[in-house]
Scaffold this motif. Structure first.
Motif, PDB file in Angstrom:
ATOM      1  N   ARG A  40      -2.308  -1.068  -3.643  1.00  9.65           N
ATOM      2  CA  ARG A  40      -2.965   0.240  -3.766  1.00  9.65           C
ATOM      3  C   ARG A  40      -1.902   1.324  -3.850  1.00  9.65           C
ATOM      4  O   ARG A  40      -0.838   1.208  -3.241  1.00  9.65           O
ATOM      5  CB  ARG A  40      -3.871   0.522  -2.559  1.00  9.65           C
ATOM      6  CG  ARG A  40      -5.143  -0.313  -2.502  1.00  9.65           C
ATOM      7  CD  ARG A  40      -6.095   0.226  -1.446  1.00  9.65           C
ATOM      8  NE  ARG A  40      -5.538   0.053  -0.103  1.00  9.65           N
ATOM      9  CZ  ARG A  40      -5.644   0.952   0.875  1.00  9.65           C
ATOM     10  NH1 ARG A  40      -6.239   2.115   0.651  1.00  9.65           N
ATOM     11  NH2 ARG A  40      -5.138   0.714   2.065  1.00  9.65           N
ATOM     12  N   ASN A  45       0.881  -1.164   0.000  1.00  6.79           N
ATOM     13  CA  ASN A  45       0.000   0.000   0.000  1.00  6.79           C
ATOM     14  C   ASN A  45       0.916   1.211   0.000  1.00  6.79           C
ATOM     15  O   ASN A  45       1.603   1.467   0.986  1.00  6.79           O
ATOM     16  CB  ASN A  45      -0.902  -0.008   1.228  1.00  6.79           C
ATOM     17  CG  ASN A  45      -1.794   1.225   1.309  1.00  6.79           C
ATOM     18  OD1 ASN A  45      -2.050   1.889   0.297  1.00  6.79           O
ATOM     19  ND2 ASN A  45      -2.278   1.531   2.502  1.00  6.79           N
ATOM     20  N   ALA A  46       0.968   1.948  -1.131  1.00  9.21           N
ATOM     21  CA  ALA A  46       2.014   2.954  -1.329  1.00  9.21           C
ATOM     22  C   ALA A  46       1.449   4.356  -1.463  1.00  9.21           C
ATOM     23  O   ALA A  46       0.324   4.562  -1.951  1.00  9.21           O
ATOM     24  CB  ALA A  46       2.834   2.618  -2.576  1.00  9.21           C
ATOM     25  N   LEU A  47       2.257   5.329  -1.055  1.00  7.79           N
ATOM     26  CA  LEU A  47       1.948   6.751  -1.224  1.00  7.79           C
ATOM     27  C   LEU A  47       2.993   7.373  -2.133  1.00  7.79           C
ATOM     28  O   LEU A  47       4.195   7.290  -1.862  1.00  7.79           O
ATOM     29  CB  LEU A  47       1.948   7.463   0.134  1.00  7.79           C
ATOM     30  CG  LEU A  47       1.795   8.991   0.103  1.00  7.79           C
ATOM     31  CD1 LEU A  47       0.434   9.396  -0.456  1.00  7.79           C
ATOM     32  CD2 LEU A  47       2.002   9.575   1.507  1.00  7.79           C
ATOM     33  N   GLU A  92      -4.509   6.665   7.596  1.00  6.93           N
ATOM     34  CA  GLU A  92      -3.865   5.361   7.532  1.00  6.93           C
ATOM     35  C   GLU A  92      -2.370   5.564   7.367  1.00  6.93           C
ATOM     36  O   GLU A  92      -1.904   6.670   7.077  1.00  6.93           O
ATOM     37  CB  GLU A  92      -4.406   4.542   6.354  1.00  6.93           C
ATOM     38  CG  GLU A  92      -4.091   5.154   4.997  1.00  6.93           C
ATOM     39  CD  GLU A  92      -4.530   4.289   3.831  1.00  6.93           C
ATOM     40  OE1 GLU A  92      -4.515   3.041   3.972  1.00  6.93           O
ATOM     41  OE2 GLU A  92      -4.886   4.849   2.776  1.00  6.93           O
ATOM     42  N   GLN A  93      -1.616   4.508   7.557  1.00  4.19           N
ATOM     43  CA  GLN A  93      -0.189   4.555   7.304  1.00  4.19           C
ATOM     44  C   GLN A  93       0.145   3.619   6.149  1.00  4.19           C
ATOM     45  O   GLN A  93      -0.541   2.626   5.907  1.00  4.19           O
ATOM     46  CB  GLN A  93       0.601   4.172   8.560  1.00  4.19           C
ATOM     47  CG  GLN A  93       0.518   5.230   9.658  1.00  4.19           C
ATOM     48  CD  GLN A  93       1.404   4.907  10.835  1.00  4.19           C
ATOM     49  OE1 GLN A  93       1.361   3.802  11.379  1.00  4.19           O
ATOM     50  NE2 GLN A  93       2.222   5.860  11.247  1.00  4.19           N
ATOM     51  N   PHE A  94       1.198   3.939   5.434  1.00  2.00           N
ATOM     52  CA  PHE A  94       1.552   3.237   4.212  1.00  2.00           C
ATOM     53  C   PHE A  94       2.758   2.331   4.415  1.00  2.00           C
ATOM     54  O   PHE A  94       3.648   2.626   5.219  1.00  2.00           O
ATOM     55  CB  PHE A  94       1.838   4.259   3.098  1.00  2.00           C
ATOM     56  CG  PHE A  94       0.647   5.122   2.762  1.00  2.00           C
ATOM     57  CD1 PHE A  94      -0.262   4.716   1.803  1.00  2.00           C
ATOM     58  CD2 PHE A  94       0.449   6.331   3.418  1.00  2.00           C
ATOM     59  CE1 PHE A  94      -1.363   5.507   1.486  1.00  2.00           C
ATOM     60  CE2 PHE A  94      -0.657   7.122   3.117  1.00  2.00           C
ATOM     61  CZ  PHE A  94      -1.560   6.708   2.146  1.00  2.00           C
ATOM     62  N   ASP A  95       2.781   1.232   3.647  1.00  2.00           N
ATOM     63  CA  ASP A  95       3.938   0.333   3.676  1.00  2.00           C
ATOM     64  C   ASP A  95       5.144   0.977   3.010  1.00  2.00           C
ATOM     65  O   ASP A  95       6.290   0.725   3.381  1.00  2.00           O
ATOM     66  CB  ASP A  95       3.638  -0.959   2.909  1.00  2.00           C
ATOM     67  CG  ASP A  95       2.370  -1.640   3.374  1.00  2.00           C
ATOM     68  OD1 ASP A  95       2.169  -1.736   4.593  1.00  2.00           O
ATOM     69  OD2 ASP A  95       1.582  -2.074   2.507  1.00  2.00           O
ATOM     70  N   VAL A 128       6.493   4.705   0.876  1.00  2.00           N
ATOM     71  CA  VAL A 128       6.330   6.082   0.398  1.00  2.00           C
ATOM     72  C   VAL A 128       7.436   6.347  -0.610  1.00  2.00           C
ATOM     73  O   VAL A 128       8.595   5.968  -0.386  1.00  2.00           O
ATOM     74  CB  VAL A 128       6.401   7.102   1.556  1.00  2.00           C
ATOM     75  CG1 VAL A 128       6.330   8.528   1.023  1.00  2.00           C
ATOM     76  CG2 VAL A 128       5.281   6.851   2.567  1.00  2.00           C
ATOM     77  N   THR A 136      -1.717   5.666  -3.603  1.00  2.00           N
ATOM     78  CA  THR A 136      -2.311   6.992  -3.451  1.00  2.00           C
ATOM     79  C   THR A 136      -1.358   8.003  -4.058  1.00  2.00           C
ATOM     80  O   THR A 136      -0.197   8.096  -3.640  1.00  2.00           O
ATOM     81  CB  THR A 136      -2.562   7.331  -1.970  1.00  2.00           C
ATOM     82  OG1 THR A 136      -3.478   6.376  -1.419  1.00  2.00           O
ATOM     83  CG2 THR A 136      -3.153   8.727  -1.823  1.00  2.00           C
TER      84      THR A 136
END
Length: 278
Positions: free
Chosen positions: A98, A76-78, A140-143, A145, A100
């Motif tokens: 995912r 899950n990335a930002l 939320e926090q991401f795995d 960035v 963002t």
């Protein structure tokens, strides 16, 4: 840790002077790049609204092709400062669950979505957000960035209210976005998570490394690239910009020779235990 000691961690890839040494396979309005065995296509409809990614941004893509790069499957990335969606496209293609895509420029959303779709990727796994990083509250926090912050120093003489400005120029001697990333990272990145950053030598790499390592993050360098300072868009203000950069260098906050600088593909890993309070 000094910039010189960081550079000894890995061999530098030197891009030839001028456009012939570009990391892009084709460019500039439409580019094709190779990422983990895939050929991906990126297009920018209006480069005055959204900057076509420079070699500075693409350097991190190149570094992530190395064996030492982290696994991207299922993360899950930002994507901070998503721009045209370069990193969002690459992450989704590599199997991110995912992504963002965050950018202060509202034009980024349409361009990122278009590039995800044109590569046949699942756009339902993409969320686009228009917001300054400092005001972004995802809940939320991401795995993972990933980011390539703007790194050229701001000056009123060449300030412009368009996508080029938000992509290349930052206040605080070019450090504004780096500082914001440092400030927000414990909020955005999950314990044990990974921050990937294309860091320009024009914006005080040792300061960033010191900030993160001082709060328990482990830093490693995936790759180093030498290339031209991106001055073409600011040709008539070249002397002003170089003058500011020389001031930064004299103060020990920038490293470059002539019109050549380095970009470090850095990986910061947050500890699983809580970091000391900033």
């Amino acid at each position: 840790m000094t910039a010189s000691s960081i550079q000894t961690l890995t061999q530098r890839r030197v891009l030839p002077v001028g456009e012939s040494g570009s990391l892009w396979m084709t460019r500039p309005s439409c580019g094709i790049f190779e990422f983990r065995g895939m050929h991906l296509r990126l297009e920018v409809a209006d480069p005055t609204e959204v900057l076509f990614p420079t070699d500075c941004g693409l350097s991190l893509i190149d570094a992530l092709n190395e064996e030492s790069a982290p696994d991207l499957e299922g993360v899950n990335a930002l994507d901070i400062g998503a721009g045209s969606g370069l990193y969002s496209v690459a992450l989704l293609a590599a199997g991110a669950e995912r992504v963002t895509a965050l950018d202060i420029n509202s034009a980024s959303t349409a361009q990122t979505v278009a590039n995800v779709l044109s590569n046949g990727l699942d756009v339902t796994r993409l969320t686009c957000v228009t917001s300054p990083l400092e005001e972004y509250t995802p809940g939320e926090q991401f795995d993972l960035v990933i980011t390539n912050p703007p790194h050229l120093p701001h000056d009123p003489s060449y300030a412009r209210a368009d996508g080029l400005e938000t992509a290349l120029v930052a206040r605080g001697g070019g450090r504004a976005m780096y500082n914001a990333v440092i400030e927000q990272m414990d909020t955005l990145l999950a314990p044990g998570g990974t921050l990937l950053m294309a860091h320009s030598s024009l914006a005080d790499i040792p300061r960033t490394v010191q900030e993160f390592t001082g709060h328990g993050y482990k830093c490693s360098t995936l790759k180093i690239f030498e290339m031209d300072i991106p001055l073409l868009a600011y040709a008539e203000h070249k002397d002003t910009m170089l003058g500011l950069l020389k001031e930064q260098r004299a103060a020990g906050r920038a490293e470059f020779e002539g019109s050549r600088f380095t970009v470090h593909a850095l990986m910061f890993q947050r500890p699983h235990t809580a970091s000391p309070q900033r």
